[in-house]
Write an enzyme that holds these catalytic residues in place. Structure first.
Site, PDB file in Angstrom:
ATOM      1  CB  THR A  83     -14.364  32.996  -9.957  1.00  0.00           C
ATOM      2  OG1 THR A  83     -15.215  34.142  -9.819  1.00  0.00           O
ATOM      3  CG2 THR A  83     -14.406  32.414 -11.086  1.00  0.00           C
ATOM      4  CB  THR A  84     -10.125  30.750  -7.661  1.00  0.00           C
ATOM      5  OG1 THR A  84      -9.991  32.189  -8.121  1.00  0.00           O
ATOM      6  CG2 THR A  84      -8.857  29.978  -7.805  1.00  0.00           C
ATOM      7  CB  ILE A 105      -8.881  39.688  -4.576  1.00  0.00           C
ATOM      8  CG1 ILE A 105      -9.204  40.390  -3.501  1.00  0.00           C
ATOM      9  CG2 ILE A 105      -9.650  38.229  -4.453  1.00  0.00           C
ATOM     10  CD1 ILE A 105     -10.689  40.771  -3.156  1.00  0.00           C
ATOM     11  NE  ARG A 136     -14.144  34.085 -14.346  1.00  0.00           N
ATOM     12  CZ  ARG A 136     -14.325  32.931 -14.416  1.00  0.00           C
ATOM     13  NH1 ARG A 136     -15.527  31.935 -14.682  1.00  0.00           N
ATOM     14  NH2 ARG A 136     -13.135  32.257 -14.562  1.00  0.00           N
ATOM     15  CE1 TYR A 184     -14.111  39.637  -9.357  1.00  0.00           C
ATOM     16  CE2 TYR A 184     -15.062  37.827  -8.682  1.00  0.00           C
ATOM     17  CZ  TYR A 184     -14.380  38.253  -9.562  1.00  0.00           C
ATOM     18  OH  TYR A 184     -13.363  37.711 -10.405  1.00  0.00           O
ATOM     19  CE  LYS A 243     -11.105  39.255  -7.641  1.00  0.00           C
ATOM     20  NZ  LYS A 243     -11.171  38.054  -7.356  1.00  0.00           N
TER      21      LYS A 243
END
Length: 294
Positions: free
Chosen positions: A46-47, A206, A140, A135, A164
């Protein structure tokens, strides 16, 4: 064997002003992370703005990162998709490039059932041999991996080994770890909950924070791993105001502003993400100063 223990950075992707990937600056950012004790690099999550990259760009960035890191720390490639066939394609490519592991998000928008999640992640696991980190970020994706589902996947697929956890739901996390009885490696997906999740068996984080404060994020995790929760708690509390500022707008808008503040040419964001609001940016700058980063 765990994929990594400690602080893994969910690394941002620098762009040029024309929107292209800035590989020269990306290499600088990779070296900055390794020099400052980051324990793993998670690329194209995402980042890293993978959602607005073409598949070709996405995999070029993954390969570049793997090649530049050159096994100094583990590289975990984000290869999730809401299309199972796409996730398989990206995962197989990342494996062929030498990724140490994969990070696979729940299928966003589709909102799969728990049975659908089992089928989706099982299909990916069957297509590759390297370890997979699930994840779980319902805020989101609109999709939540329930504890029983996570445990089922980890027990039935030998290369699904970790999760995560960005649910923000400690009760769910504790239930999952109780049911898992050691079969799941847990990583915090929230920088404000590193210590709580590590206290119930997590191996690290993370992290978005690690983009600008890699040494400090590593230290929080290291103290937890050493059993020094008193010091870890103090470090977590110290970082809390900065973490809140880094999430005052949707990630990665603030962290790219923060990277610019410490001298990285992080470049623009890709639409639909836009530059940080002036008021929030001023608050972020204030917290960066308080934390000693600028």
């Amino acid at each position: 064997m765990a994929i990594f223990k400690g602080a893994g950075v969910a690394i941002a992707t620098p762009f040029k002003e024309n929107g292209e990937v800035n590989y020269e600056e990306f290499e600088r950012l990779i070296e900055f992370q390794i020099e400052n004790g980051t324990d793993a690099i998670i690329v194209c999550g995402t980042t890293g703005e993978a959602a607005t990259m073409t598949e070709e760009e996405h995999m070029d960035v993954v390969k570049f990162c793997i090649d530049k890191v050159a096994k100094r720390v583990p590289v975990i490639a984000g290869t999730g998709s809401n299309c199972t066939e796409t996730a398989i394609k990206l995962s197989k490519l990342a494996e062929s490039y030498g990724a140490d592991a994969l990070l696979c998000v729940t299928p966003y928008y589709n909102k799969a059932t728990q049975g659908g999640l089992v089928a989706h992640f099982s299909a990916i696991a069957d297509a590759v041999n390297i370890p997979i980190i699930l994840y779980n970020v319902p805020s989101r994706t609109g999709c939540n991996i329930l504890p029983e589902t996570a445990v089922k996947l980890c027990k039935e697929k030998k290369n699904i080994v970790a999760i995560k956890d960005a649910t923000g739901n400690m009760s769910q996390t504790i239930k999952m770890m109780q049911l898992a009885d050691g079969c799941i490696d847990l990583y915090s997906g929230d920088d404000d909950q590193i210590v709580p999740l590590m206290s119930v068996g997590g191996l690290g984080v993370i992290s978005v924070l690690a983009n600008v404060a890699p040494a400090q994020t590593h230290e929080i995790c290291q103290k937890c791993l050493e059993g020094d929760y008193e010091t870890a708690r103090k470090l977590q509390f110290k970082a809390y105001p900065l973490v809140k500022a880094l999430f005052s707008e949707v990630n990665p808008i603030p962290v790219k502003s923060a990277l610019k503040m410490i001298g990285f040419a992080a470049g623009p964001l890709r639409l639909p993400l836009t530059e940080m609001e002036a008021e929030n940016c001023a608050k972020l700058k204030e917290e960066m100063k308080k934390f000693g980063l600028i």
